[in-house]
Enzyme design. Structure first.
Site, PDB file in Angstrom:
ATOM      1  N   HIS A   1      29.927  38.124  36.413  1.00 60.39           N
ATOM      2  CA  HIS A   1      28.614  38.570  36.878  1.00 60.39           C
ATOM      3  C   HIS A   1      27.572  38.013  35.909  1.00 60.39           C
ATOM      4  O   HIS A   1      26.965  38.759  35.131  1.00 60.39           O
ATOM      5  CB  HIS A   1      28.533  40.091  36.909  1.00 60.39           C
ATOM      6  CG  HIS A   1      29.439  40.746  37.920  1.00 60.39           C
ATOM      7  ND1 HIS A   1      30.778  40.961  37.714  1.00 60.39           N
ATOM      8  CD2 HIS A   1      29.181  41.234  39.157  1.00 60.39           C
ATOM      9  CE1 HIS A   1      31.303  41.561  38.785  1.00 60.39           C
ATOM     10  NE2 HIS A   1      30.358  41.741  39.673  1.00 60.39           N
TER      11      HIS A   1
ATOM     12  N   GLU B   1      31.882  38.005  46.510  1.00 55.93           N
ATOM     13  CA  GLU B   1      31.096  38.888  47.418  1.00 55.93           C
ATOM     14  C   GLU B   1      29.809  38.206  47.882  1.00 55.93           C
ATOM     15  O   GLU B   1      28.796  38.872  48.111  1.00 55.93           O
ATOM     16  CB  GLU B   1      30.806  40.239  46.738  1.00 55.93           C
ATOM     17  CG  GLU B   1      32.074  41.009  46.436  1.00 55.93           C
ATOM     18  CD  GLU B   1      31.844  42.343  45.734  1.00 55.93           C
ATOM     19  OE1 GLU B   1      30.690  42.788  45.610  1.00 55.93           O
ATOM     20  OE2 GLU B   1      32.858  42.948  45.320  1.00 55.93           O
TER      21      GLU B   1
ATOM     22  N   GLU C   1      39.335  42.610  45.243  1.00 52.75           N
ATOM     23  CA  GLU C   1      38.933  43.941  44.737  1.00 52.75           C
ATOM     24  C   GLU C   1      39.062  44.937  45.878  1.00 52.75           C
ATOM     25  O   GLU C   1      38.684  44.633  47.003  1.00 52.75           O
ATOM     26  CB  GLU C   1      37.444  43.981  44.361  1.00 52.75           C
ATOM     27  CG  GLU C   1      37.045  43.277  43.122  1.00 52.75           C
ATOM     28  CD  GLU C   1      35.528  43.368  42.877  1.00 52.75           C
ATOM     29  OE1 GLU C   1      34.887  44.369  43.246  1.00 52.75           O
ATOM     30  OE2 GLU C   1      34.998  42.391  42.323  1.00 52.75           O
TER      31      GLU C   1
ATOM     32  N   TRP D   1      39.425  48.356  41.156  1.00 56.01           N
ATOM     33  CA  TRP D   1      38.312  48.157  40.233  1.00 56.01           C
ATOM     34  C   TRP D   1      38.435  49.080  39.024  1.00 56.01           C
ATOM     35  O   TRP D   1      39.352  49.879  38.904  1.00 56.01           O
ATOM     36  CB  TRP D   1      36.982  48.271  40.984  1.00 56.01           C
ATOM     37  CG  TRP D   1      35.869  47.593  40.243  1.00 56.01           C
ATOM     38  CD1 TRP D   1      34.732  48.164  39.780  1.00 56.01           C
ATOM     39  CD2 TRP D   1      35.822  46.210  39.849  1.00 56.01           C
ATOM     40  NE1 TRP D   1      33.968  47.218  39.122  1.00 56.01           N
ATOM     41  CE2 TRP D   1      34.615  46.016  39.141  1.00 56.01           C
ATOM     42  CE3 TRP D   1      36.685  45.122  39.996  1.00 56.01           C
ATOM     43  CZ2 TRP D   1      34.246  44.787  38.592  1.00 56.01           C
ATOM     44  CZ3 TRP D   1      36.321  43.894  39.454  1.00 56.01           C
ATOM     45  CH2 TRP D   1      35.110  43.745  38.765  1.00 56.01           C
ATOM     46  N   ARG D   2      37.479  49.015  38.138  1.00 54.47           N
ATOM     47  CA  ARG D   2      37.617  49.560  36.787  1.00 54.47           C
ATOM     48  C   ARG D   2      37.466  51.093  36.715  1.00 54.47           C
ATOM     49  O   ARG D   2      36.843  51.702  37.578  1.00 54.47           O
ATOM     50  CB  ARG D   2      36.590  48.896  35.868  1.00 54.47           C
ATOM     51  CG  ARG D   2      35.156  49.240  36.179  1.00 54.47           C
ATOM     52  CD  ARG D   2      34.181  48.282  35.500  1.00 54.47           C
ATOM     53  NE  ARG D   2      32.827  48.852  35.484  1.00 54.47           N
ATOM     54  CZ  ARG D   2      32.274  49.395  34.408  1.00 54.47           C
ATOM     55  NH1 ARG D   2      32.935  49.460  33.277  1.00 54.47           N
ATOM     56  NH2 ARG D   2      31.057  49.897  34.460  1.00 54.47           N
TER      57      ARG D   2
HETATM   58  C1  BMA Z   1      30.395  46.840  39.141  1.00 52.01           C
HETATM   59  C2  BMA Z   1      30.308  48.142  38.377  1.00 52.01           C
HETATM   60  C3  BMA Z   1      29.431  47.900  37.177  1.00 52.01           C
HETATM   61  C4  BMA Z   1      29.978  46.745  36.326  1.00 52.01           C
HETATM   62  C5  BMA Z   1      30.181  45.507  37.194  1.00 52.01           C
HETATM   63  C6  BMA Z   1      30.800  44.349  36.451  1.00 52.01           C
HETATM   64  O1  BMA Z   1      31.135  46.973  40.295  1.00 52.01           O
HETATM   65  O2  BMA Z   1      31.595  48.550  37.960  1.00 52.01           O
HETATM   66  O3  BMA Z   1      29.368  49.072  36.396  1.00 52.01           O
HETATM   67  O4  BMA Z   1      29.113  46.448  35.267  1.00 52.01           O
HETATM   68  O5  BMA Z   1      30.978  45.838  38.305  1.00 52.01           O
HETATM   69  O6  BMA Z   1      32.060  44.656  35.943  1.00 52.01           O
END
Ligand code: BMA
Length: 367
Positions: A123, A186, A296, A327-328
């Site tokens: 990003h 995306e 993702e 995702w995270r």
């Molecule tokens: C997005 C979120 C943000 C993050 C970005 C890059 O979807 O999770 O908080 O900074 O991804 O990892």
């Protein structure tokens, strides 16, 4: 007789070599070629579980040695780990989610040592405004980055930093580690500066091609597999509208999330979107000899306690897809997580999912 065996051996080797799949980088390192081929073999065995930033932090922890929310819940690490390069372009020490790049390099090495796979997103900031990747009020940023554009020269210095990072992913023998680069993702949506309303299909393709050619041919980065990953789409035509071409893509993916909470209608809609996009990528992958993956997915906070075994698995199990990346689990936003942590209501379900015979975790990969 000896000569006969030798000739047969060479012919056999030739045959095997012919069957080897080559990434789009014809000078890819042998490890990268091996990884690409291994991914196809693994896809025949099952779907790998992936998690973004898995080793760096979790729902309520940051930078603890050997920890992972996935491992806390299931006893094993994910097979695939996603990493994020945002702010590497600025020469920063840590990325936009507070992971030190030096730590990231160490994690990648650890993951490879146990046979795992790493994929990277980026990003990168908006070069025209100096704001984030999500600053997409303009429709000239991509154009300005392309050759002859006002930001072209500066953007190449950003790509230099990306290249340096990838070239510095090394194992103990000083050999470059092969990874996946899922860039400009995306892009069928319009929430990044490289999105659909922010550039024309032709500009997007040129951005992609320019990036591959610069990293590969100018910077000599040969440890990458390139993954194309739009947001979920309606048709194959839409999927391919901005596709840069088979000569520039190794992996075909898509990103797709479950929105709308735990109501049956929203869950059914998510399943339908997933099924449709899985069909599109697996059909295309078969035809073009590419590797299909889910770039993702997930459901923020996982309000559906059976999300993994009842909502996701029944859909993905029918498709030959290499991995699914969740995702995270942010450590500073309590609601922003996509894999359950210990004690969460979906934890038992996630564990069951990872125990499905066709679901692969790190321990089932071999080296
Ligand atoms: C997005 C979120 C943000 C993050 C970005 C890059 O979807 O999770 O908080 O900074 O991804 O990892």
């Amino acid at each position: 007789m000896k000569t006969y065996h030798l000739i047969t051996g060479i012919l056999l080797l030739g045959l095997i070599a012919c069957q080897e799949r080559m990434p789009v980088d014809k000078q890819a390192t042998q490890e990268t070629v091996d990884l690409y081929n291994r991914l196809f073999v693994l896809t025949a065995e099952g779907i790998m579980v992936g998690h973004q930033d898995d080793l760096a932090y979790g729902h309520d922890w940051y930078r603890e040695a050997d920890r992972s929310d996935v491992k806390d819940v299931t006893g094993d690490y994910p097979a695939v780990t996603g990493w994020e390069l945002g702010h590497i372009e600025l020469g920063a020490e840590y990325n936009l989610d507070s992971i030190y790049f030096s730590d990231m390099k160490r994690y990648v090495k650890e993951i490879y040592a146990r046979g795992g796979i790493c994929t990277f997103s980026w990003h990168g900031d908006n070069i025209a405004t100096g704001k984030t990747a999500w600053d997409c009020d303009q429709d000239t940023v991509v154009k300005s980055i392309l050759p002859k554009g006002s930001s072209h020269a500066k953007y190449l210095t950003w790509l230099d930093k990306v290249a340096d990072f990838f070239l510095d992913l090394k194992d103990d023998r000083n050999c470059e580690l092969p990874v996946v680069f899922r860039m400009y993702h995306e892009h069928t949506g319009s929430w990044f500066w490289w999105g659909a309303k922010q550039c024309t299909p032709e500009e997007y393709k040129q951005l992609w091609i320019m990036t591959v050619e610069y990293l590969r041919d100018v910077k000599n980065v040969h440890n990458l597999l390139y993954a194309y990953s739009p947001a979920d789409v309606e048709t194959e035509e839409q999927y391919l509208e901005r596709y840069p071409g088979d000569e520039y893509v190794d992996i075909v993916a898509f990103d797709c999330y479950a929105y709308g909470g735990n109501n049956p209608e929203s869950l059914a809609q998510y399943q339908e979107k997933m099924r449709r996009n899985l069909q599109i990528i697996t059909d295309y992958a078969e035809q073009a000899n590419k590797l299909p993956t889910i770039g993702e997915t997930g459901m923020e906070s996982i309000p559906d306690s059976l999300y993994f075994t009842h909502t996701l698995y029944p859909v993905v199990k029918d498709f030959p897809v290499s991995w699914v990346l969740f995702w995270r689990n942010a450590c500073n936003r309590p609601e922003h997580f996509y894999v359950p942590y210990l004690g969460h209501s979906a934890a038992a379900d996630f564990k069951r999912f990872t125990e499905e015979p066709r679901v692969l975790m790190s321990g089932r990969l071999g080296n």
